[in-house]
Write a protein that holds these residues in place. Structure first.
Motif, PDB file in Angstrom:
ATOM      1  N   LEU A   1       0.942  -1.294  -0.086  1.00 11.78           N
ATOM      2  CA  LEU A   1      -0.121  -0.045   0.071  1.00 11.78           C
ATOM      3  C   LEU A   1       0.840   1.193   0.017  1.00 11.78           C
ATOM      4  CD1 LEU A   1      -2.814  -1.079   2.572  1.00 11.78           C
ATOM      5  CD2 LEU A   1      -3.000  -0.765   0.075  1.00 11.78           C
ATOM      6  N   HIS A   2       1.936   1.208   0.814  1.00 12.47           N
ATOM      7  CA  HIS A   2       3.206   2.248   0.813  1.00 12.47           C
ATOM      8  C   HIS A   2       3.482   2.486  -0.605  1.00 12.47           C
ATOM      9  CE1 HIS A   2       5.844   5.077   2.225  1.00 12.47           C
ATOM     10  NE2 HIS A   2       6.766   4.649   1.541  1.00 12.47           N
ATOM     11  N   GLU A   3       3.869   1.591  -1.335  1.00 10.72           N
ATOM     12  CA  GLU A   3       4.540   1.710  -2.716  1.00 10.72           C
ATOM     13  C   GLU A   3       3.521   2.466  -3.600  1.00 10.72           C
ATOM     14  OE1 GLU A   3       7.603   0.847  -3.733  1.00 10.72           O
ATOM     15  OE2 GLU A   3       8.234   0.561  -1.877  1.00 10.72           O
ATOM     16  N   LEU A   4       2.171   1.691  -3.695  1.00 15.49           N
ATOM     17  CA  LEU A   4       1.005   2.371  -4.283  1.00 15.49           C
ATOM     18  C   LEU A   4       1.020   3.878  -4.005  1.00 15.49           C
ATOM     19  CD1 LEU A   4      -1.613  -0.591  -4.068  1.00 15.49           C
ATOM     20  CD2 LEU A   4      -0.070  -0.104  -6.021  1.00 15.49           C
ATOM     21  N   MET A   5       0.675   4.215  -2.767  1.00 16.28           N
ATOM     22  CA  MET A   5       0.604   5.609  -2.539  1.00 16.28           C
ATOM     23  C   MET A   5       1.621   6.338  -3.007  1.00 16.28           C
ATOM     24  SD  MET A   5      -1.402   5.601   1.296  1.00 16.28           S
ATOM     25  CE  MET A   5       0.162   4.939   2.346  1.00 16.28           C
ATOM     26  N   GLU A   6       2.818   6.021  -2.914  1.00 18.68           N
ATOM     27  CA  GLU A   6       3.966   6.834  -3.432  1.00 18.68           C
ATOM     28  C   GLU A   6       3.834   7.069  -5.047  1.00 18.68           C
ATOM     29  OE1 GLU A   6       7.656   4.922  -2.276  1.00 18.68           O
ATOM     30  OE2 GLU A   6       7.978   6.063  -0.878  1.00 18.68           O
ATOM     31  N   GLN A   7       3.479   5.844  -5.923  1.00 18.27           N
ATOM     32  CA  GLN A   7       3.366   6.051  -6.882  1.00 18.27           C
ATOM     33  C   GLN A   7       1.985   7.213  -7.433  1.00 18.27           C
ATOM     34  OE1 GLN A   7       2.857   2.226  -8.865  1.00 18.27           O
ATOM     35  NE2 GLN A   7       4.801   1.238  -8.050  1.00 18.27           N
TER      36      GLN A   7
ATOM     37  N   ALA B   1       1.170   9.458  -5.555  1.00 20.17           N
ATOM     38  CA  ALA B   1       1.783  10.777  -5.252  1.00 20.17           C
ATOM     39  C   ALA B   1       2.550  11.237  -6.438  1.00 20.17           C
ATOM     40  CB  ALA B   1       2.457  10.826  -3.840  1.00 20.17           C
ATOM     41  N   ILE B   2       3.511  10.575  -7.007  1.00 24.01           N
ATOM     42  CA  ILE B   2       4.295  11.055  -8.176  1.00 24.01           C
ATOM     43  C   ILE B   2       3.248  11.379  -9.245  1.00 24.01           C
ATOM     44  CG2 ILE B   2       5.802  10.289  -9.961  1.00 24.01           C
ATOM     45  CD1 ILE B   2       7.268   8.411  -7.402  1.00 24.01           C
ATOM     46  N   ARG B   3       2.443  10.540  -9.677  1.00 23.88           N
ATOM     47  CA  ARG B   3       1.545  10.995 -10.718  1.00 23.88           C
ATOM     48  C   ARG B   3       0.828  12.099 -10.333  1.00 23.88           C
ATOM     49  NH1 ARG B   3      -0.717   5.927  -9.809  1.00 23.88           N
ATOM     50  NH2 ARG B   3       0.649   4.161 -10.885  1.00 23.88           N
ATOM     51  N   ARG B   4       0.268  12.525  -9.303  1.00 25.09           N
ATOM     52  CA  ARG B   4      -0.530  13.788  -9.104  1.00 25.09           C
ATOM     53  C   ARG B   4       0.392  14.862  -8.875  1.00 25.09           C
ATOM     54  NH1 ARG B   4      -4.171  13.314  -3.894  1.00 25.09           N
ATOM     55  NH2 ARG B   4      -4.745  15.398  -4.829  1.00 25.09           N
ATOM     56  N   MET B   5       1.844  14.794  -8.386  1.00 26.72           N
ATOM     57  CA  MET B   5       2.823  15.931  -8.792  1.00 26.72           C
ATOM     58  C   MET B   5       3.133  16.194 -10.041  1.00 26.72           C
ATOM     59  SD  MET B   5       5.382  15.256  -5.670  1.00 26.72           S
ATOM     60  CE  MET B   5       6.477  14.081  -6.438  1.00 26.72           C
ATOM     61  N   ASP B   6       3.298  15.263 -10.963  1.00 20.87           N
ATOM     62  CA  ASP B   6       3.565  15.414 -12.429  1.00 20.87           C
ATOM     63  C   ASP B   6       2.206  15.873 -13.076  1.00 20.87           C
ATOM     64  OD1 ASP B   6       6.122  14.205 -12.138  1.00 20.87           O
ATOM     65  OD2 ASP B   6       5.409  12.110 -12.730  1.00 20.87           O
TER      66      ASP B   6
ATOM     67  N   ILE C   1       2.228  18.938  -1.479  1.00 25.92           N
ATOM     68  CA  ILE C   1       3.478  17.981  -1.789  1.00 25.92           C
ATOM     69  C   ILE C   1       4.349  17.802  -0.551  1.00 25.92           C
ATOM     70  CG2 ILE C   1       5.535  18.000  -3.153  1.00 25.92           C
ATOM     71  CD1 ILE C   1       4.259  19.342  -5.656  1.00 25.92           C
ATOM     72  N   GLU C   2       4.701  18.887   0.170  1.00 17.79           N
ATOM     73  CA  GLU C   2       5.331  18.815   1.500  1.00 17.79           C
ATOM     74  C   GLU C   2       4.655  17.860   2.369  1.00 17.79           C
ATOM     75  OE1 GLU C   2       8.785  19.619   3.802  1.00 17.79           O
ATOM     76  OE2 GLU C   2       8.364  20.129   1.829  1.00 17.79           O
ATOM     77  N   ARG C   3       3.515  17.947   2.888  1.00 10.60           N
ATOM     78  CA  ARG C   3       2.717  17.117   3.753  1.00 10.60           C
ATOM     79  C   ARG C   3       2.728  15.959   3.222  1.00 10.60           C
ATOM     80  NH1 ARG C   3      -2.403  20.608   4.100  1.00 10.60           N
ATOM     81  NH2 ARG C   3      -3.119  18.563   2.886  1.00 10.60           N
ATOM     82  N   LEU C   4       2.575  15.715   1.932  1.00 11.50           N
ATOM     83  CA  LEU C   4       2.432  14.032   1.275  1.00 11.50           C
ATOM     84  C   LEU C   4       3.933  13.357   1.536  1.00 11.50           C
ATOM     85  CD1 LEU C   4       0.610  12.151   0.066  1.00 11.50           C
ATOM     86  CD2 LEU C   4       1.299  13.119  -2.264  1.00 11.50           C
ATOM     87  N   GLY C   5       5.135  14.258   1.186  1.00 10.71           N
ATOM     88  CA  GLY C   5       6.579  13.744   1.261  1.00 10.71           C
ATOM     89  C   GLY C   5       6.445  13.507   2.683  1.00 10.71           C
ATOM     90  N   MET C   6       6.232  14.352   3.537  1.00 10.59           N
ATOM     91  CA  MET C   6       6.493  14.020   5.345  1.00 10.59           C
ATOM     92  C   MET C   6       5.916  12.733   5.654  1.00 10.59           C
ATOM     93  SD  MET C   6       8.846  16.036   6.212  1.00 10.59           S
ATOM     94  CE  MET C   6       8.523  15.810   8.125  1.00 10.59           C
TER      95      MET C   6
END
Length: 110
Positions: free
Chosen positions: A49-55, A57-62, A71-76
């Motif tokens: 689940l953590h890996e899926l959330m990271e992916q 998050a990257i899609r949403r940032m892109d 982005i800062e909150r998500l990264g933390m």
């Protein structure tokens, strides 16, 4: 207190279910304590689940759909999750290979 092993074979399953097991009984699977096996399964799912959330998050940032604050909150949050996963791996004496399931023809999970 009656132990399950002391029950006669003709007890019904309902009667067997009503017996309280002794607290000194430990369940093992393949010589491995059940607790560690369950921890491994739970951590594998949490890591997935953590890996899926990271992916995601990257899609949403892109895509530009997040503000700098988000982005800062998500990264933390993702960093704190990873730290907790690492801490739990140490508690249960697991490593990354223990959490990386072999999916047969699909390859490894991570």
């Amino acid at each position: 207190m009656t132990r399950l092993s002391e029950l006669p074979g003709d007890f019904t399953s309902a009667q067997r279910d009503s017996v309280t097991p002794s607290p000194d009984v430990k369940v093992t699977l393949g010589g491995e304590p059940l607790q560690n096996g369950l921890a491994q399964l739970a951590l594998t799912l949490i890591k997935l689940l953590h890996e899926l959330m990271e992916q995601q998050a990257i899609r949403r940032m892109d895509a530009g759909s997040l503000t700098e604050e988000e982005i800062e909150r998500l990264g933390m949050t993702l960093m704190q999750q990873q730290e907790e996963i690492d801490r739990l791996k140490q508690v249960f004496n697991l490593n990354d290979d223990d959490l990386n399931l072999d999916l047969g023809p699909l390859g490894k999970l991570f």
